[in-house]
Design an enzyme around this catalytic site. Structure first.
Site, PDB file in Angstrom:
ATOM      1  N   GLY A  56      25.283   4.396 -21.676  1.00 16.73           N
ATOM      2  CA  GLY A  56      26.553   5.131 -21.714  1.00 16.73           C
ATOM      3  C   GLY A  56      27.709   4.281 -21.234  1.00 16.73           C
ATOM      4  O   GLY A  56      28.519   4.717 -20.416  1.00 16.73           O
ATOM      5  N   SER A  57      27.801   3.049 -21.772  1.00 19.96           N
ATOM      6  CA  SER A  57      28.797   2.124 -21.206  1.00 19.96           C
ATOM      7  C   SER A  57      30.026   1.929 -22.102  1.00 19.96           C
ATOM      8  O   SER A  57      30.740   0.945 -21.961  1.00 19.96           O
ATOM      9  CB  SER A  57      28.147   0.777 -20.883  1.00 19.96           C
ATOM     10  OG  SER A  57      27.251   0.382 -21.893  1.00 19.96           O
ATOM     11  N   ASN A 101      23.273   5.128 -16.386  1.00 19.05           N
ATOM     12  CA  ASN A 101      24.567   5.772 -16.154  1.00 19.05           C
ATOM     13  C   ASN A 101      24.821   6.976 -17.065  1.00 19.05           C
ATOM     14  O   ASN A 101      25.502   7.913 -16.660  1.00 19.05           O
ATOM     15  CB  ASN A 101      25.684   4.735 -16.350  1.00 19.05           C
ATOM     16  CG  ASN A 101      27.040   5.384 -16.495  1.00 19.05           C
ATOM     17  OD1 ASN A 101      27.654   5.791 -15.513  1.00 19.05           O
ATOM     18  ND2 ASN A 101      27.513   5.544 -17.729  1.00 19.05           N
ATOM     19  N   SER A 138      24.749  11.990  -8.316  1.00 16.62           N
ATOM     20  CA  SER A 138      26.042  12.667  -8.101  1.00 16.62           C
ATOM     21  C   SER A 138      26.015  13.373  -6.758  1.00 16.62           C
ATOM     22  O   SER A 138      24.954  13.800  -6.285  1.00 16.62           O
ATOM     23  CB  SER A 138      26.283  13.711  -9.191  1.00 16.62           C
ATOM     24  OG  SER A 138      27.360  14.543  -8.827  1.00 16.62           O
ATOM     25  N   TYR A 196      22.879  20.574 -14.331  1.00 23.59           N
ATOM     26  CA  TYR A 196      23.340  19.207 -14.029  1.00 23.59           C
ATOM     27  C   TYR A 196      22.905  18.763 -12.620  1.00 23.59           C
ATOM     28  O   TYR A 196      22.362  17.667 -12.446  1.00 23.59           O
ATOM     29  CB  TYR A 196      24.862  19.181 -14.158  1.00 23.59           C
ATOM     30  CG  TYR A 196      25.527  17.870 -13.823  1.00 23.59           C
ATOM     31  CD1 TYR A 196      25.496  16.799 -14.708  1.00 23.59           C
ATOM     32  CD2 TYR A 196      26.220  17.704 -12.622  1.00 23.59           C
ATOM     33  CE1 TYR A 196      26.139  15.603 -14.414  1.00 23.59           C
ATOM     34  CE2 TYR A 196      26.862  16.516 -12.318  1.00 23.59           C
ATOM     35  CZ  TYR A 196      26.823  15.466 -13.220  1.00 23.59           C
ATOM     36  OH  TYR A 196      27.456  14.279 -12.910  1.00 23.59           O
ATOM     37  N   SER A 197      23.126  19.624 -11.626  1.00 23.95           N
ATOM     38  CA  SER A 197      22.793  19.205 -10.262  1.00 23.95           C
ATOM     39  C   SER A 197      21.285  19.039 -10.098  1.00 23.95           C
ATOM     40  O   SER A 197      20.838  18.193  -9.324  1.00 23.95           O
ATOM     41  CB  SER A 197      23.366  20.168  -9.227  1.00 23.95           C
ATOM     42  OG  SER A 197      22.786  21.434  -9.378  1.00 23.95           O
ATOM     43  N   THR A 217      19.319  17.767 -12.329  1.00 22.92           N
ATOM     44  CA  THR A 217      18.981  16.415 -12.816  1.00 22.92           C
ATOM     45  C   THR A 217      19.409  15.362 -11.803  1.00 22.92           C
ATOM     46  O   THR A 217      18.732  14.357 -11.615  1.00 22.92           O
ATOM     47  CB  THR A 217      19.650  16.087 -14.177  1.00 22.92           C
ATOM     48  OG1 THR A 217      21.081  16.042 -14.031  1.00 22.92           O
ATOM     49  CG2 THR A 217      19.280  17.097 -15.249  1.00 22.92           C
ATOM     50  N   LYS A 218      20.538  15.601 -11.143  1.00 29.13           N
ATOM     51  CA  LYS A 218      21.053  14.578 -10.236  1.00 29.13           C
ATOM     52  C   LYS A 218      20.247  14.518  -8.933  1.00 29.13           C
ATOM     53  O   LYS A 218      20.108  13.449  -8.336  1.00 29.13           O
ATOM     54  CB  LYS A 218      22.542  14.823  -9.964  1.00 29.13           C
ATOM     55  CG  LYS A 218      23.414  14.665 -11.219  1.00 29.13           C
ATOM     56  CD  LYS A 218      23.311  13.258 -11.800  1.00 29.13           C
ATOM     57  CE  LYS A 218      24.193  13.027 -13.006  1.00 29.13           C
ATOM     58  NZ  LYS A 218      24.081  11.657 -13.545  1.00 29.13           N
TER      59      LYS A 218
HETATM   60  P1  NAI Z   1      31.986  10.147 -19.245  1.00 30.43           P
HETATM   61  O1  NAI Z   1      31.766  11.426 -19.946  1.00 30.43           O
HETATM   62  O2  NAI Z   1      33.325   9.526 -19.252  1.00 30.43           O
HETATM   63  O3  NAI Z   1      30.943   9.064 -19.733  1.00 30.43           O
HETATM   64  C1  NAI Z   1      29.613   9.375 -19.958  1.00 30.43           C
HETATM   65  C2  NAI Z   1      29.004   8.263 -20.728  1.00 30.43           C
HETATM   66  O4  NAI Z   1      27.698   8.668 -21.133  1.00 30.43           O
HETATM   67  C3  NAI Z   1      29.792   7.980 -21.994  1.00 30.43           C
HETATM   68  O5  NAI Z   1      29.812   6.598 -22.245  1.00 30.43           O
HETATM   69  C4  NAI Z   1      29.003   8.722 -23.051  1.00 30.43           C
HETATM   70  O6  NAI Z   1      29.112   8.168 -24.321  1.00 30.43           O
HETATM   71  C5  NAI Z   1      27.582   8.562 -22.510  1.00 30.43           C
HETATM   72  N1  NAI Z   1      26.686   9.526 -23.063  1.00 30.43           N
HETATM   73  C6  NAI Z   1      26.744  10.862 -23.036  1.00 30.43           C
HETATM   74  N2  NAI Z   1      25.722  11.391 -23.734  1.00 30.43           N
HETATM   75  C7  NAI Z   1      25.008  10.346 -24.204  1.00 30.43           C
HETATM   76  C8  NAI Z   1      23.857  10.232 -25.007  1.00 30.43           C
HETATM   77  N3  NAI Z   1      23.213  11.293 -25.506  1.00 30.43           N
HETATM   78  N4  NAI Z   1      23.412   9.007 -25.308  1.00 30.43           N
HETATM   79  C9  NAI Z   1      24.046   7.901 -24.849  1.00 30.43           C
HETATM   80  N5  NAI Z   1      25.142   7.944 -24.094  1.00 30.43           N
HETATM   81  C10 NAI Z   1      25.617   9.156 -23.787  1.00 30.43           C
HETATM   82  O7  NAI Z   1      31.480  10.395 -17.788  1.00 30.43           O
HETATM   83  P2  NAI Z   1      31.507   9.527 -16.461  1.00 30.43           P
HETATM   84  O8  NAI Z   1      32.285  10.294 -15.485  1.00 30.43           O
HETATM   85  O9  NAI Z   1      31.834   8.129 -16.726  1.00 30.43           O
HETATM   86  O10 NAI Z   1      29.975   9.668 -16.052  1.00 30.43           O
HETATM   87  C11 NAI Z   1      29.061   8.582 -15.951  1.00 30.43           C
HETATM   88  C12 NAI Z   1      27.926   9.014 -15.048  1.00 30.43           C
HETATM   89  O11 NAI Z   1      28.426   9.280 -13.758  1.00 30.43           O
HETATM   90  C13 NAI Z   1      27.221  10.276 -15.509  1.00 30.43           C
HETATM   91  O12 NAI Z   1      25.832  10.153 -15.280  1.00 30.43           O
HETATM   92  C14 NAI Z   1      27.801  11.324 -14.596  1.00 30.43           C
HETATM   93  O13 NAI Z   1      26.922  12.393 -14.429  1.00 30.43           O
HETATM   94  C15 NAI Z   1      27.985  10.529 -13.328  1.00 30.43           C
HETATM   95  N6  NAI Z   1      28.932  11.118 -12.384  1.00 30.43           N
HETATM   96  C16 NAI Z   1      30.250  11.289 -12.726  1.00 30.43           C
HETATM   97  C17 NAI Z   1      31.113  11.848 -11.810  1.00 30.43           C
HETATM   98  C18 NAI Z   1      32.553  12.061 -12.093  1.00 30.43           C
HETATM   99  O14 NAI Z   1      33.234  12.688 -11.268  1.00 30.43           O
HETATM  100  N7  NAI Z   1      33.084  11.600 -13.193  1.00 30.43           N
HETATM  101  C19 NAI Z   1      30.634  12.288 -10.492  1.00 30.43           C
HETATM  102  C20 NAI Z   1      29.256  12.051 -10.251  1.00 30.43           C
HETATM  103  C21 NAI Z   1      28.442  11.486 -11.169  1.00 30.43           C
END
Ligand code: NAI
Length: 249
Positions: free
Chosen positions: A15-16, A93, A145, A158-159, A161-162
Site C-alpha cells: 500500500g505504498s 502498511n 494503530s 478495524y481495531s 485487526t490492529k
Molecule cells: P491511506 O488510505 O491513505 O492509504 C492506505 C494504503 O493502502 C493506500 O496506498 C491504499 O492503496 C492501500 N490499500 C488499501 N487497500 C488495499 C488493497 N486491497 N491492496 C493493496 N493496497 C491497498 O491510509 P493511511 O492513513 O496511509 O494508512 C496506512 C496504514 O496506516 C493503514 O494500515 C492504516 O490502518 C494505518 N493507520 C493509519 C492511521 C491514520 O490516522 N491515518 C492511524 C493508524 C494506523
C-alpha cells in the site's frame, strides 16, 4: 556523524502509492534501499516508483498487489522474487477501514477489513520471510494503530485487526529471532492522510483535544519510526511496538 545506510537492502512496502506507505518507501529510499512500490493499481504503483527512483537515485519499481486477493499477492511477489530473489525488509502498511456501529456492521464489513489488514499481512509475510531466513537477516514492520490498544466507536472490525497485528508481531518475533529477523510494530495515532481526511470536522477537533503535542501526525512522523526499526540502530529490538501518536496514548 551517524547515518542510516540501507544501500544493499531490498524493501517491499504494501500500500505504498500514497499516505503513510508512500512516506515509508521514500524514507527507506532516502537511506539507499531499493524499494518495491505496491498497490491495487499497477500504473499508479509504477508512477510512484518512477518518482522515487528519480528523486532518491535508487532502484524502485511498481507492481500491482491487491492485499485482499491471495493470487494477486502471490503473482506480485513472484515478480519481485524473479527480480531480486526476495526482500530484506517488509513493511506491512496496506490497510482499510469500513467504519460502522457494531449493531449495523455486516459480516461483509467485518470480513473485508480482516482480509486486507490481517489475512493479506499473513500471506505476504509468509512469502517474504523465506529469503530473510536464508540470508539470516530481515526486518518486518507491521503498521498497527492506536485504536488496537484503545478501541474506538465504529471500529470493531478495524481495531480487531490492529490488535491482532500486535499478537502477530510478538509471536512471529519469537519464532524468527534465532535467524536474526526482527519483527516489530508501529502504532500510529491520528495521521493526516486520505484515510482520515473523510472524517467530520467536529470529530477531528475532539480527537485533537486529546493530543498533548497539539497537532495531528504527518506520514513522515510514522516513516521515521519505521526507518529506525529497519536500521542497524534497532538490531536488538524485536516484538516491540512504537507508538507514534503525539502522546494521546
Ligand atoms: P491511506 O488510505 O491513505 O492509504 C492506505 C494504503 O493502502 C493506500 O496506498 C491504499 O492503496 C492501500 N490499500 C488499501 N487497500 C488495499 C488493497 N486491497 N491492496 C493493496 N493496497 C491497498 O491510509 P493511511 O492513513 O496511509 O494508512 C496506512 C496504514 O496506516 C493503514 O494500515 C492504516 O490502518 C494505518 N493507520 C493509519 C492511521 C491514520 O490516522 N491515518 C492511524 C493508524 C494506523
Amino acid at each position: 556523524m551517524l547515518y542510516i545506510d540501507l544501500s544493499n537492502k531490498k524493501a517491499l512496502v504494501t500500500g505504498s502509492t500514497r499516505g503513510i506507505g508512500r512516506s515509508v518507501a521514500e524514507f527507506l529510499a532516502k537511506a539507499g534501499a531499493s524499494v518495491a512500490i505496491t498497490g491495487r493499481d499497477n500504473s499508479r504503483a509504477e508512477e510512484v516508483a518512477r518518482e522515487i527512483a528519480q528523486t532518491y537515485r535508487v532502484e524502485a519499481f511498481g507492481v500491482a498487489m491487491d492485499m485482499s486477493n491471495e493470487t494477486s499477492i502471490k503473482e506480485a511477489y513472484s515478480q519481485i522474487e524473479s527480480r531480486w530473489g526476495g526482500v530484506d525488509i517488509l513493511v506491512n502498511n496496506a490497510g482499510i477501514t469500513k467504519d460502522k456501529l457494531f449493531l449495523r456492521m455486516s459480516l461483509q464489513d467485518w470480513e473485508e477489513v480482516i482480509k486486507v489488514n490481517l489475512t493479506g499481512t499473513f500471506v505476504i509475510t509468509s512469502l517474504a520471510v523465506k529469503a530473510m531466513l536464508k540470508n539470516r537477516w530481515g526486518r518486518v514492520v507491521n503498521i498497527s494503530s492506536v485504536v488496537g490498544f484503545t478501541g474506538n466507536v465504529g471500529q470493531v472490525n478495524y481495531s480487531s485487526t490492529k490488535s491482532a497485528l500486535i499478537g502477530f508481531t510478538k509471536s512471529l518475533a519469537k519464532e524468527l529471532a534465532s535467524r536474526n529477523i526482527t519483527v516489530n510494530a508501529v502504532a500510529p495515532g491520528f495521521i493526516e492522510t486520505d484515510m482520515t481526511s473523510v472524517l467530520p470536522e467536529d470529530l477531528k477537533q475532539s480527537y485533537l483535544k486529546n493530543i498533548p503535542l497539539g497537532r495531528f501526525g504527518k506520514p513522515e512522523d510514522v516513516a521515521g519510526a519505521v526507518l529506525f526499526l529497519c536500521s542497524d540502530y534497532a538490531n536488538y529490538i524485536t516484538g516491540e511496538v512504537i507508538h507514534v501518536n503525539g502522546g494521546m496514548y
